[in-house]
Design a protein around this motif. Structure first.
Motif, PDB file in Angstrom:
ATOM      1  N   LYS A  33     -59.624 -57.101 -45.050  1.00  0.00           N
ATOM      2  CA  LYS A  33     -60.947 -56.680 -45.505  1.00  0.00           C
ATOM      3  C   LYS A  33     -62.023 -56.865 -44.430  1.00  0.00           C
ATOM      4  CE  LYS A  33     -59.943 -57.836 -50.298  1.00  0.00           C
ATOM      5  NZ  LYS A  33     -60.242 -58.753 -51.414  1.00  0.00           N
ATOM      6  N   ASN A  72     -55.537 -61.317 -46.598  1.00  0.00           N
ATOM      7  CA  ASN A  72     -56.439 -60.464 -47.370  1.00  0.00           C
ATOM      8  C   ASN A  72     -57.829 -60.403 -46.748  1.00  0.00           C
ATOM      9  OD1 ASN A  72     -54.496 -59.773 -49.263  1.00  0.00           O
ATOM     10  ND2 ASN A  72     -55.025 -61.471 -50.625  1.00  0.00           N
ATOM     11  N   LEU A  73     -58.327 -61.540 -46.266  1.00  0.00           N
ATOM     12  CA  LEU A  73     -59.645 -61.545 -45.624  1.00  0.00           C
ATOM     13  C   LEU A  73     -59.623 -60.764 -44.314  1.00  0.00           C
ATOM     14  CD1 LEU A  73     -60.674 -65.233 -46.310  1.00  0.00           C
ATOM     15  CD2 LEU A  73     -61.725 -63.186 -47.278  1.00  0.00           C
ATOM     16  N   TYR A 128     -57.156 -71.788 -44.995  1.00  0.00           N
ATOM     17  CA  TYR A 128     -56.733 -70.699 -45.857  1.00  0.00           C
ATOM     18  C   TYR A 128     -55.219 -70.711 -46.016  1.00  0.00           C
ATOM     19  CZ  TYR A 128     -61.337 -68.805 -44.728  1.00  0.00           C
ATOM     20  OH  TYR A 128     -62.686 -68.623 -44.574  1.00  0.00           O
ATOM     21  N   GLU A 135     -54.388 -65.637 -48.504  1.00  0.00           N
ATOM     22  CA  GLU A 135     -55.853 -65.554 -48.461  1.00  0.00           C
ATOM     23  C   GLU A 135     -56.329 -65.051 -47.100  1.00  0.00           C
ATOM     24  OE1 GLU A 135     -57.385 -69.210 -51.233  1.00  0.00           O
ATOM     25  OE2 GLU A 135     -56.480 -69.714 -49.293  1.00  0.00           O
ATOM     26  N   ALA A 136     -55.775 -65.617 -46.044  1.00  0.00           N
ATOM     27  CA  ALA A 136     -56.183 -65.222 -44.691  1.00  0.00           C
ATOM     28  C   ALA A 136     -55.863 -63.758 -44.445  1.00  0.00           C
ATOM     29  CB  ALA A 136     -55.489 -66.103 -43.659  1.00  0.00           C
ATOM     30  N   LYS A 142     -63.298 -59.696 -43.409  1.00  0.00           N
ATOM     31  CA  LYS A 142     -64.266 -60.705 -43.820  1.00  0.00           C
ATOM     32  C   LYS A 142     -63.988 -62.099 -43.259  1.00  0.00           C
ATOM     33  CE  LYS A 142     -65.391 -58.378 -48.102  1.00  0.00           C
ATOM     34  NZ  LYS A 142     -65.486 -58.480 -49.549  1.00  0.00           N
ATOM     35  N   LEU A 143     -62.977 -62.256 -42.458  1.00  0.00           N
ATOM     36  CA  LEU A 143     -62.650 -63.582 -41.920  1.00  0.00           C
ATOM     37  C   LEU A 143     -63.381 -63.744 -40.590  1.00  0.00           C
ATOM     38  CD1 LEU A 143     -61.046 -66.146 -42.413  1.00  0.00           C
ATOM     39  CD2 LEU A 143     -59.176 -65.149 -41.127  1.00  0.00           C
TER      40      LEU A 143
END
Length: 77
Positions: free
Chosen positions: A72, A68-69, A61, A65-66, A74-75
């Protein structure tokens, strides 16, 4: 200051220091090593992840991106 000159200065200090100062220096170095050392389990995990990366496995990532995940939730591992 070069590495060699720094080593020489530290050796000179150690060789001329009183016992109390040597103990203080020793405990400072020990504490630093304990804080920064990885466990064998952590080293093995990093090695495994590096091999996965080098073999093109897994998902990589970009930082944005990391982040944001993670925000959220979601990672996954």
């Amino acid at each position: 200051m070069t590495t060699n000159s720094l080593r020489e200065k530290l050796h000179n200090y150690i060789n001329s220091a009183e016992q109390a100062r040597l103990k203080e220096l020793y405990f400072m170095v020990e504490e630093f090593q304990n804080e920064t050392a990885l466990s064998m389990e952590q080293k093995l995990e990093l090695d495994a992840r590096l091999q996965d990366y080098l073999n093109g496995k897994g998902k990589n990532y970009l930082w944005d991106e990391a982040r944001n995940l993670i925000v959220k939730g979601k990672l996954a591992d």
